[in-house]
Enzyme design. Structure first.
Site, PDB file in Angstrom:
ATOM      1  N   GLU A   1       0.795  -1.238   0.000  1.00  0.00           N
ATOM      2  CA  GLU A   1       0.000   0.000   0.000  1.00  0.00           C
ATOM      3  C   GLU A   1       0.830   1.293   0.000  1.00  0.00           C
ATOM      4  O   GLU A   1       0.579   2.185   0.803  1.00  0.00           O
ATOM      5  CB  GLU A   1      -0.953   0.000   1.213  1.00  0.00           C
ATOM      6  CG  GLU A   1      -1.836  -1.234   1.280  1.00  0.00           C
ATOM      7  CD  GLU A   1      -2.775  -1.257   2.488  1.00  0.00           C
ATOM      8  OE1 GLU A   1      -2.621  -0.381   3.362  1.00  0.00           O
ATOM      9  OE2 GLU A   1      -3.648  -2.138   2.551  1.00  0.00           O
TER      10      GLU A   1
ATOM     11  N   ASN B   1       1.958  -5.095  -3.203  1.00  0.00           N
ATOM     12  CA  ASN B   1       0.556  -5.384  -2.882  1.00  0.00           C
ATOM     13  C   ASN B   1      -0.225  -4.079  -2.676  1.00  0.00           C
ATOM     14  O   ASN B   1       0.228  -3.190  -1.959  1.00  0.00           O
ATOM     15  CB  ASN B   1       0.537  -6.219  -1.588  1.00  0.00           C
ATOM     16  CG  ASN B   1      -0.789  -6.915  -1.329  1.00  0.00           C
ATOM     17  OD1 ASN B   1      -1.387  -7.500  -2.239  1.00  0.00           O
ATOM     18  ND2 ASN B   1      -1.250  -6.878  -0.086  1.00  0.00           N
TER      19      ASN B   1
ATOM     20  N   HIS C   1     -10.537  -6.338  -1.877  1.00  0.00           N
ATOM     21  CA  HIS C   1     -11.597  -6.220  -0.880  1.00  0.00           C
ATOM     22  C   HIS C   1     -12.780  -5.580  -1.607  1.00  0.00           C
ATOM     23  O   HIS C   1     -12.815  -4.369  -1.811  1.00  0.00           O
ATOM     24  CB  HIS C   1     -11.140  -5.364   0.302  1.00  0.00           C
ATOM     25  CG  HIS C   1     -10.029  -6.017   1.076  1.00  0.00           C
ATOM     26  ND1 HIS C   1     -10.227  -7.152   1.812  1.00  0.00           N
ATOM     27  CD2 HIS C   1      -8.710  -5.715   1.186  1.00  0.00           C
ATOM     28  CE1 HIS C   1      -9.080  -7.529   2.380  1.00  0.00           C
ATOM     29  NE2 HIS C   1      -8.141  -6.670   2.010  1.00  0.00           N
TER      30      HIS C   1
ATOM     31  N   GLU D   1      -6.270 -10.734  -1.317  1.00  0.00           N
ATOM     32  CA  GLU D   1      -7.056 -10.553  -0.077  1.00  0.00           C
ATOM     33  C   GLU D   1      -8.550 -10.519  -0.386  1.00  0.00           C
ATOM     34  O   GLU D   1      -9.299  -9.700   0.157  1.00  0.00           O
ATOM     35  CB  GLU D   1      -6.624  -9.263   0.643  1.00  0.00           C
ATOM     36  CG  GLU D   1      -5.133  -9.210   0.918  1.00  0.00           C
ATOM     37  CD  GLU D   1      -4.691  -8.026   1.774  1.00  0.00           C
ATOM     38  OE1 GLU D   1      -5.561  -7.347   2.352  1.00  0.00           O
ATOM     39  OE2 GLU D   1      -3.479  -7.789   1.855  1.00  0.00           O
TER      40      GLU D   1
ATOM     41  N   ASP E   1     -12.325 -10.641  -0.568  1.00  0.00           N
ATOM     42  CA  ASP E   1     -13.552 -10.847   0.213  1.00  0.00           C
ATOM     43  C   ASP E   1     -14.614  -9.892  -0.328  1.00  0.00           C
ATOM     44  O   ASP E   1     -14.303  -9.000  -1.120  1.00  0.00           O
ATOM     45  CB  ASP E   1     -13.345 -10.688   1.737  1.00  0.00           C
ATOM     46  CG  ASP E   1     -12.776  -9.354   2.173  1.00  0.00           C
ATOM     47  OD1 ASP E   1     -12.749  -8.406   1.360  1.00  0.00           O
ATOM     48  OD2 ASP E   1     -12.360  -9.241   3.343  1.00  0.00           O
TER      49      ASP E   1
HETATM   50  C1  XIL Z   1      -6.077  -6.691   8.518  1.00  0.00           C
HETATM   51  C2  XIL Z   1      -6.405  -7.916   9.363  1.00  0.00           C
HETATM   52  O1  XIL Z   1      -7.327  -8.711   8.659  1.00  0.00           O
HETATM   53  C3  XIL Z   1      -6.948  -7.513  10.706  1.00  0.00           C
HETATM   54  O2  XIL Z   1      -7.119  -8.652  11.538  1.00  0.00           O
HETATM   55  C4  XIL Z   1      -6.023  -6.508  11.376  1.00  0.00           C
HETATM   56  O3  XIL Z   1      -6.608  -6.062  12.570  1.00  0.00           O
HETATM   57  C5  XIL Z   1      -5.750  -5.340  10.450  1.00  0.00           C
HETATM   58  O4  XIL Z   1      -5.244  -5.813   9.221  1.00  0.00           O
HETATM   59  N1  XIL Z   1      -4.954  -4.841   3.898  1.00  0.00           N
HETATM   60  C6  XIL Z   1      -3.923  -5.656   4.288  1.00  0.00           C
HETATM   61  C7  XIL Z   1      -4.111  -6.585   5.417  1.00  0.00           C
HETATM   62  O5  XIL Z   1      -2.878  -5.687   3.616  1.00  0.00           O
HETATM   63  O6  XIL Z   1      -2.936  -6.828   6.116  1.00  0.00           O
HETATM   64  C8  XIL Z   1      -5.195  -6.098   6.358  1.00  0.00           C
HETATM   65  O7  XIL Z   1      -5.419  -7.097   7.345  1.00  0.00           O
HETATM   66  C9  XIL Z   1      -6.453  -5.788   5.593  1.00  0.00           C
HETATM   67  C10 XIL Z   1      -6.204  -4.699   4.585  1.00  0.00           C
END
Ligand code: XIL
Length: 402
Positions: free
Chosen positions: A177, A222, A262, A293, A295
């Site tokens: 990020e 990422n 996401h 990631e 979802d």
């Molecule tokens: C999130 C986790 O899922 C949580 O449990 C934690 O509290 C915060 O981080 N982007 C990312 C991940 O790269 O590492 C994040 O994970 C979600 C957003």
């Protein structure tokens, strides 16, 4: 093969019933619809050749979950679902700075070590997440890190962590990020503590040190917020590509891009050609793409669970139908194993307005497959049937020796 239009509930039931007709039963529940609240897929076999990892492999892909290391240790059902479904996993939190660095001069590797052992002994590939991020920094960071020691600290961290697991990691999210257009810099770099204390070359430095520390891991950049067809996402995609091109021009070791994914179940602009073009631009730079990631946030869907589960499944399907025809897309990981563990219930901007828990993943609170499971599996099948794949992508290279 079905087309990629949205499923109705009737179609899901029909599809699942066909799938189940000659197959063993899902987690002990029969082909009948279970009574009680909500929709349950009637017995779909999720095991063996019916698992996501098997269907992904037939499509020359890896499939997996972000895992919670504590649940992996303590919960046998959770553990066997991970073993059954995954050819690749990633730690949801256990390899972040705040987990690994209780103090500036200290490392704590117990959970990460256990995960590496778990994965290698089961021949499951492991992603490392992550080496450099502006979040998940330990409390001591703000007090003790200065422009004088920051460069050395980041370098040592990467050497120590990537070096410790060298040869055992499929891919490292080296930098997470790093782009934020809203921060207003001409290069669109996010104004992170690393940038402030080290300067813009912290990214390049991190990748070079990662390569030296673990020459066999694929090195990944990422990012999130680049998925939708909005103006904002388009600007972010352009900024990411510009950064990646600059890194490539300087021969910075970089093998892959992670698109976090996401997603929103309901999105005004949707997901489309802009993202597809982004993936193709990555391929032209010789980069693989991992969906890292995945979802589906259901916050704007109605409370009714059946409706929500179909809405979520349809988003999974349409998103993967968009990206899986691109052959440099080689891995799909969902951010969590089952709904009960999702991070989306934390934080007001992510949680559902009606206060009910989110249902963003492929398995429900009882580890039973949801319509989204079928949607993802069908998307892998569609990729295989489309026959777009030639050659063996890098990420499918043989597993490192134990
Ligand atoms: C999130 C986790 O899922 C949580 O449990 C934690 O509290 C915060 O981080 N982007 C990312 C991940 O790269 O590492 C994040 O994970 C979600 C957003």
């Amino acid at each position: 093969m079905r087309d990629s239009r949205a499923w109705t509930r009737r179609e899901f039931l029909g599809h699942a019933a066909i799938a189940s007709a000659s197959l063993a039963l899902l987690n002990g529940c029969g082909p009948k619809r279970s009574s009680g609240r909500g929709y349950r897929l009637p017995g779909v076999d999720v095991s063996g050749s019916h698992s996501l990892k098997a269907h992904a492999m037939d499509a020359r892909m890896l499939f997996g979950f972000a895992v919670n290391t504590q649940k992996l240790r303590d919960d046998a059902a959770y553990r066997s679902l991970v073993e059954q479904q995954c050819s690749i996993i990633v730690a949801e939190n256990a390899m972040k700075w705040h987990a690994l660095r209780p103090a500036m001069d200290q490392f704590s590797f117990a959970d990460a070590d256990a995960l590496v052992e778990f994965a290698s002994h089961r021949h499951i590939r492991l992603r490392g997440h992550n080496l450099c991020w502006h979040e998940a920094l330990p409390e001591w960071f703000a007090k003790q890190v200065t422009p004088v020691n920051a460069r050395q600290l980041l370098r040592d961290h990467i050497r120590t962590v990537a070096g410790r697991y060298s040869g055992r990691i499929h891919s490292w999210d080296v930098v997470n990020e790093a782009i934020e257009v809203k921060d207003g810099r001409p290069d669109s770099l996010r104004n992170t503590p690393w940038l402030q204390m080290i300067g813009t070359d912290y990214i390049e430095m991190a990748f070079r040190v990662a390569r030296d520390s673990d020459p066999s891991a694929l090195l990944t950049y990422n990012e999130y917020g680049i998925e939708q067809e909005t103006q904002e996402a388009a600007m972010k995609r352009a900024a990411v590509l510009l950064m990646l091109r600059r890194l490539k021009q300087r021969n910075v070791p970089l093998d892959a891009v992670g698109i976090q994914s996401h997603l929103q179940a309901q999105s005004v602009n949707g997901y489309g050609a802009g993202l597809q073009r982004f993936v193709q631009d990555c391929r032209e730079m010789g980069l693989e793409v991992f969906i890292t990631e995945l979802d589906v946030n259901d916050r704007t869907l109605p409370s009714d669970v059946e409706t929500r589960d179909i809405g979520v499944a349809n988003r999974y399907r349409s998103y993967l139908d968009l990206l899986l025809p691109e052959r440099n897309v080689t891995a799909v990981l969902t951010w969590g194993v089952f709904d009960a563990g999702t991070w989306l219930n934390n934080g007001k901007d992510r949680a559902r307005e009606d206060g009910s828990p989110q249902r963003p993943l492929l398995f429900d609170d009882h580890l039973r497959a949801k319509p989204a499971f079928v949607a993802v599996r069908d998307a892998f099948d569609a990729r295989r049937q489309a026959g777009v794949l030639r050659g063996t992508p890098l990420s499918q290279k043989p597993l490192p020796k134990l």
